[in-house]
Design an enzyme around this catalytic site. Structure first.
Site, short mmCIF file in Angstrom:
data_model
loop_
_atom_site.label_atom_id
_atom_site.label_comp_id
_atom_site.label_asym_id
_atom_site.label_seq_id
_atom_site.Cartn_x
_atom_site.Cartn_y
_atom_site.Cartn_z
N ALA A 174 0.83 -1.21 0.00
CA ALA A 174 0.00 0.00 0.00
C ALA A 174 0.86 1.25 0.00
O ALA A 174 0.54 2.25 -0.66
CB ALA A 174 -0.94 0.00 1.19
N ASP A 175 1.97 1.25 0.75
CA ASP A 175 2.92 2.36 0.69
C ASP A 175 3.40 2.57 -0.74
O ASP A 175 3.45 3.70 -1.24
CB ASP A 175 4.13 2.06 1.57
CG ASP A 175 3.88 2.32 3.05
OD1 ASP A 175 3.08 3.20 3.36
OD2 ASP A 175 4.49 1.63 3.87
N MET A 176 3.79 1.48 -1.38
CA MET A 176 4.34 1.58 -2.73
C MET A 176 3.27 1.96 -3.74
O MET A 176 3.53 2.70 -4.69
CB MET A 176 5.00 0.26 -3.11
CG MET A 176 6.23 -0.06 -2.28
SD MET A 176 6.92 -1.67 -2.67
CE MET A 176 8.40 -1.65 -1.63
N ALA A 179 2.78 5.63 -3.53
CA ALA A 179 3.91 6.29 -4.18
C ALA A 179 3.78 6.24 -5.70
O ALA A 179 4.03 7.24 -6.39
CB ALA A 179 5.21 5.62 -3.74
N LEU A 206 -2.68 5.89 0.70
CA LEU A 206 -2.54 4.44 0.83
C LEU A 206 -3.87 3.72 0.69
O LEU A 206 -3.99 2.75 -0.07
CB LEU A 206 -1.91 4.10 2.19
CG LEU A 206 -0.40 4.23 2.30
CD1 LEU A 206 0.07 5.68 2.19
CD2 LEU A 206 0.09 3.65 3.63
#
Length: 399
Positions: A174-176, A179, A206
């Site tokens: 989710a972080d990626m 991003a 996210l």
């Protein structure tokens, strides 16, 4: 360190070589976003807290690996943004930047005087990427993190094995995702700036990113009236689509077309399955999925994984070994695509290591590895002089 660009891209400047990016990020989301831009040639300056820097630096062996992998190709400037001198130096960098990326807690940039409205007064062309847990709304003030987004989006509910507790994906997905969507927004904002001359704020979040990845399951739930169960490695659309144990390892095979089925049976020597009425059609194989899995698994448990993979690959049936991270070291496919980055992390006893570059490749461009991860504030004097500010920075903590 020599560039790892492809031969086709090596003849031209990196696609983002004229882009100046400031990143004030911690852990994964912000650093991952700026690492994509850095791999494509952007000049990325990471602004860190004096002394300690990005909090992931001090988070054990895994944290050090995360920092090294996501902060290659960047320079580090240490500034105390709670001091007048530190903030003024930061502003001098912003005046010459094209993009600013932050993933601080909601409200923190505004308290520090580096919110979007603050910075647009200094640089109206600035593209400001803010990565948070949620968009503004009923969840906007909640603390966001990767697992929170995976849980709330439903992603955890379909991950893992049926009958067992939900689990997170094995990387910070989710972080990626936030991003990646944020970087997509940056590119669109830069395109808009080319037309209007004005920058803008871009959001990467996210929860909404993970929810977008659940889009077809959300539609399925709405149409069917019930939620999908955890999938393991299978998928309900296909009758033979799963991970199997062999005598010497695990591998995946996916039979998804009418051509795949006879090719699978012949490649594996299981030709009698073609004549079994339970598995005659794709619908039959779906209806008898458990029985088919049991028959195939019983046969494969005593077989060589590599021999099965070779046979299935020769027959053009989707199949793959279940690799672990060590199997990706020096991977020949990543090597052939020029996507293995080799670099030396910070530290006196550090040795060369590897990670994977952002896989954004065109006919005349590609990613490259050209700078090892920095120490905290390693480039402070250099960058401030380059950007035209000579204010000396006293050491001090930054909350």
């Amino acid at each position: 360190m020599p560039s790892q660009q492809s031969a086709e891209s090596a003849t031209s400047a990196p696609p983002l070589s004229d882009l100046r990016v400031l990143e004030l990020g911690n852990i994964v989301a912000g650093p991952f976003a700026s690492s994509i831009l850095a791999d494509l040639g952007a000049e990325v300056v990471k602004v860190e807290r004096p002394g300690t820097g990005d909090v992931i630096r001090s988070s054990g062996e895994e944290g050090q690996a995360i920092f090294a992998a996501l902060n290659r190709n960047k320079r580090s400037v240490a500034l105390d943004l709670k001091s007048e001198d530190g903030l003024e130096s930061f502003y001098s960098l912003i005046e010459k930047a094209d993009v600013f990326i932050e993933n601080l807690g909601r409200g923190t940039p505004e308290r520090l005087g580096i919110g979007y409205e603050d910075l647009r007064e200094l640089n109206s062309e600035l593209v400001y990427l803010s990565i948070k847990g949620f968009q503004t709304g009923p969840y906007g003030d909640r603390a966001g993190m990767d697992v929170v987004a995976e849980a709330m989006s439903g992603l955890m509910s379909v991950t893992g094995e049926p009958g067992r507790p939900p689990v997170r994906v094995g990387t910070s997905i989710a972080d990626m995702g936030a991003a990646l969507y944020g970087v997509m927004g940056v590119f669109l904002a830069l395109r808009d700036r080319d037309r209007t001359g004005e920058g803008q704020r871009v959001d990467g979040t996210l929860f909404e990113s993970a929810a977008h990845w659940m889009s077809y399951w959300i539609t399925y739930a709405d149409l069917s009236g019930h939620a999908p169960e955890p999938l393991g490695a299978s998928h309900p659309s296909w009758g033979l689509y799963d991970v199997f144990e062999t005598a010497d390892g695990w591998f995946f095979v996916g039979v998804t077309t009418d051509r795949h089925w006879p090719a699978f049976c012949e490649a594996t020597g299981l030709t009698d399955l073609e004549d079994d009425p339970r598995f005659a059609t794709a619908a039959d194989r779906r209806d008898n999925q458990d029985a088919l899995y049991e028959v195939v698994q019983q046969e494969f448990r005593s077989r060589s994984r590599d021999a099965l993979l070779d046979a299935l690959n020769d027959a053009n049936v989707p199949a793959a070994p279940v690799n672990d991270a060590t199997d990706l070291l020096d991977d020949p496919g990543l090597e052939a695509a020029n996507l293995l980055a080799r670099f030396t992390p910070p530290g006196e006893d550090a040795t060369e290591t590897q990670t994977v570059l952002a896989p954004v490749i065109g006919e005349r461009f590609g990613p490259s590895q050209y700078r090892s991860p920095p120490g905290v504030g390693e480039h402070t004097d250099e960058v401030l002089a380059e950007y035209g500010d000579s204010t000396e920075q006293p050491p001090g903590p930054q909350d």
